[in-house]
Design a protein around this motif. Structure first.
Motif, PDB file in Angstrom:
ATOM      1  N   ILE A  47     -95.862  29.048  -0.630  1.00 33.21           N
ATOM      2  CA  ILE A  47     -94.579  28.471  -0.233  1.00 33.21           C
ATOM      3  C   ILE A  47     -94.799  27.143   0.485  1.00 33.21           C
ATOM      4  O   ILE A  47     -94.109  26.146   0.227  1.00 33.21           O
ATOM      5  N   GLY A  48     -95.790  27.122   1.384  1.00 34.08           N
ATOM      6  CA  GLY A  48     -96.084  25.890   2.116  1.00 34.08           C
ATOM      7  C   GLY A  48     -96.532  24.763   1.210  1.00 34.08           C
ATOM      8  O   GLY A  48     -96.124  23.615   1.384  1.00 34.08           O
ATOM      9  N   VAL A  49     -97.372  25.087   0.232  1.00 35.93           N
ATOM     10  CA  VAL A  49     -97.827  24.062  -0.715  1.00 35.93           C
ATOM     11  C   VAL A  49     -96.643  23.512  -1.512  1.00 35.93           C
ATOM     12  O   VAL A  49     -96.517  22.299  -1.721  1.00 35.93           O
ATOM     13  N   GLY A  55     -91.901  17.692  -0.160  1.00 38.03           N
ATOM     14  CA  GLY A  55     -91.807  16.779   0.979  1.00 38.03           C
ATOM     15  C   GLY A  55     -92.450  15.443   0.705  1.00 38.03           C
ATOM     16  O   GLY A  55     -91.895  14.388   1.045  1.00 38.03           O
ATOM     17  N   VAL A  56     -93.634  15.464   0.081  1.00 36.90           N
ATOM     18  CA  VAL A  56     -94.317  14.211  -0.254  1.00 36.90           C
ATOM     19  C   VAL A  56     -93.505  13.417  -1.276  1.00 36.90           C
ATOM     20  O   VAL A  56     -93.312  12.205  -1.134  1.00 36.90           O
ATOM     21  N   ALA A  57     -93.025  14.114  -2.301  1.00 33.29           N
ATOM     22  CA  ALA A  57     -92.228  13.440  -3.327  1.00 33.29           C
ATOM     23  C   ALA A  57     -90.969  12.818  -2.724  1.00 33.29           C
ATOM     24  O   ALA A  57     -90.618  11.665  -3.013  1.00 33.29           O
ATOM     25  N   SER A 114    -100.036  36.179  -5.650  1.00 33.06           N
ATOM     26  CA  SER A 114     -99.051  36.037  -4.583  1.00 33.06           C
ATOM     27  C   SER A 114     -98.883  34.570  -4.196  1.00 33.06           C
ATOM     28  O   SER A 114     -97.767  34.101  -3.960  1.00 33.06           O
ATOM     29  N   LEU A 115    -100.007  33.843  -4.133  1.00 27.92           N
ATOM     30  CA  LEU A 115     -99.937  32.411  -3.818  1.00 27.92           C
ATOM     31  C   LEU A 115     -99.136  31.681  -4.890  1.00 27.92           C
ATOM     32  O   LEU A 115     -98.284  30.838  -4.582  1.00 27.92           O
ATOM     33  N   ARG A 116     -99.416  31.994  -6.137  1.00 30.19           N
ATOM     34  CA  ARG A 116     -98.706  31.347  -7.248  1.00 30.19           C
ATOM     35  C   ARG A 116     -97.214  31.673  -7.209  1.00 30.19           C
ATOM     36  O   ARG A 116     -96.371  30.809  -7.469  1.00 30.19           O
ATOM     37  N   ARG A 117     -96.888  32.913  -6.844  1.00 34.29           N
ATOM     38  CA  ARG A 117     -95.491  33.314  -6.758  1.00 34.29           C
ATOM     39  C   ARG A 117     -94.763  32.519  -5.670  1.00 34.29           C
ATOM     40  O   ARG A 117     -93.648  32.039  -5.873  1.00 34.29           O
ATOM     41  N   GLY A 118     -95.424  32.348  -4.516  1.00 36.46           N
ATOM     42  CA  GLY A 118     -94.826  31.559  -3.446  1.00 36.46           C
ATOM     43  C   GLY A 118     -94.676  30.101  -3.826  1.00 36.46           C
ATOM     44  O   GLY A 118     -93.660  29.462  -3.518  1.00 36.46           O
ATOM     45  N   HIS A 157     -93.191  20.783   9.160  1.00 34.38           N
ATOM     46  CA  HIS A 157     -92.337  21.871   8.683  1.00 34.38           C
ATOM     47  C   HIS A 157     -93.170  22.965   8.015  1.00 34.38           C
ATOM     48  O   HIS A 157     -92.923  24.160   8.209  1.00 34.38           O
ATOM     49  N   VAL A 158     -94.163  22.568   7.244  1.00 29.56           N
ATOM     50  CA  VAL A 158     -95.024  23.541   6.573  1.00 29.56           C
ATOM     51  C   VAL A 158     -95.812  24.356   7.598  1.00 29.56           C
ATOM     52  O   VAL A 158     -95.928  25.588   7.476  1.00 29.56           O
ATOM     53  N   VAL A 159     -96.355  23.686   8.628  1.00 30.83           N
ATOM     54  CA  VAL A 159     -97.107  24.405   9.670  1.00 30.83           C
ATOM     55  C   VAL A 159     -96.208  25.404  10.384  1.00 30.83           C
ATOM     56  O   VAL A 159     -96.606  26.549  10.646  1.00 30.83           O
TER      57      VAL A 159
END
Length: 208
Positions: A47-49, A55-57, A114-118, A157-159
């Motif tokens: 989710i954070g990634v 955010g970068v875009a 799970s990472l891919r799902r987020g 925000h990600v942190v």
């Protein structure tokens, strides 16, 4: 607004938004309850990634607009203000009274799944991009580079999101129960709606 003031104001607003229940919260809670803390944190990282990509875009695109064109700046400002006001009024007028983590169905696979799902949860949600485009520019202090400062804010925000996810995972049962309380959901929505309206008005009244 100084850099410190911008960071503090963004920290307050982003903090409230982070703890307001939504799809990301549901995914982390559901994964923690059914698949364990390791996979839940992997989902939170995904989710954070995804948020960071948006955010970068948004920061680079908005930064280019803010630097290159007064007209584009004005259009972005009014569009962002309208979006934030609309969201705020909606959350105050019709706050939710139910939040059910079980609405997000788990899937098989390990931590990578799970990472891919987020990640896909956020990358495939254009509302995240619209939110960042609307929200980040108003916290860029005078004299700062809009793109780089926007990336910094997105990183904050990600942190915050990862820290909140860690708390959710550590206290899955009690927090899940709390987030099912209708009064809690209503007040979180109303408080967040008020924040949206305040910053929407601030953005509308801002003079470059």
């Amino acid at each position: 607004m100084t850099t410190l003031q911008a960071l503090l104001a963004f920290g307050l607003a982003a903090g409230l938004l982070t703890i307001t229940p939504g799809l990301d919260t549901a995914l982390v809670l559901r994964t923690a309850a059914t698949e364990g803390p390791r996979r839940a944190f992997a989902a939170a990282v995904g989710i954070g990634v995804g948020c960071m990509v948006w955010g970068v875009a948004a920061s680079v695109g908005a930064g280019a607009l803010l630097t290159a064109s007064t007209l584009a700046y004005t259009a972005l400002k009014w569009a962002g203000a309208a979006y934030l006001l609309w969201m705020g009024i909606k959350m105050i007028a019709k706050p939710r009274d139910r939040f059910e983590p079980g609405a997000v169905s788990p899937t098989g696979g390990g931590a990578s799944a799970s990472l891919r799902r987020g990640l896909l949860t956020n990358l495939l949600n254009p509302k995240v991009g619209v939110f960042y485009i609307s929200f980040l520019p108003q916290f860029v202090p005078a004299g700062a580079n809009p793109a780089s400062f926007g990336v910094l804010l997105a990183g904050m925000h990600v942190v915050m999101g990862l820290m909140w996810a860690g708390l959710l995972i550590a206290a899955t049962a009690p927090l899940a129960g709390l987030l099912r309380e209708a009064s809690v959901i209503r007040w979180l929505d109303r408080i967040t709606g008020g924040v949206f309206i305040a910053f929407g008005l601030r953005l509308a009244l801002d003079r470059r």
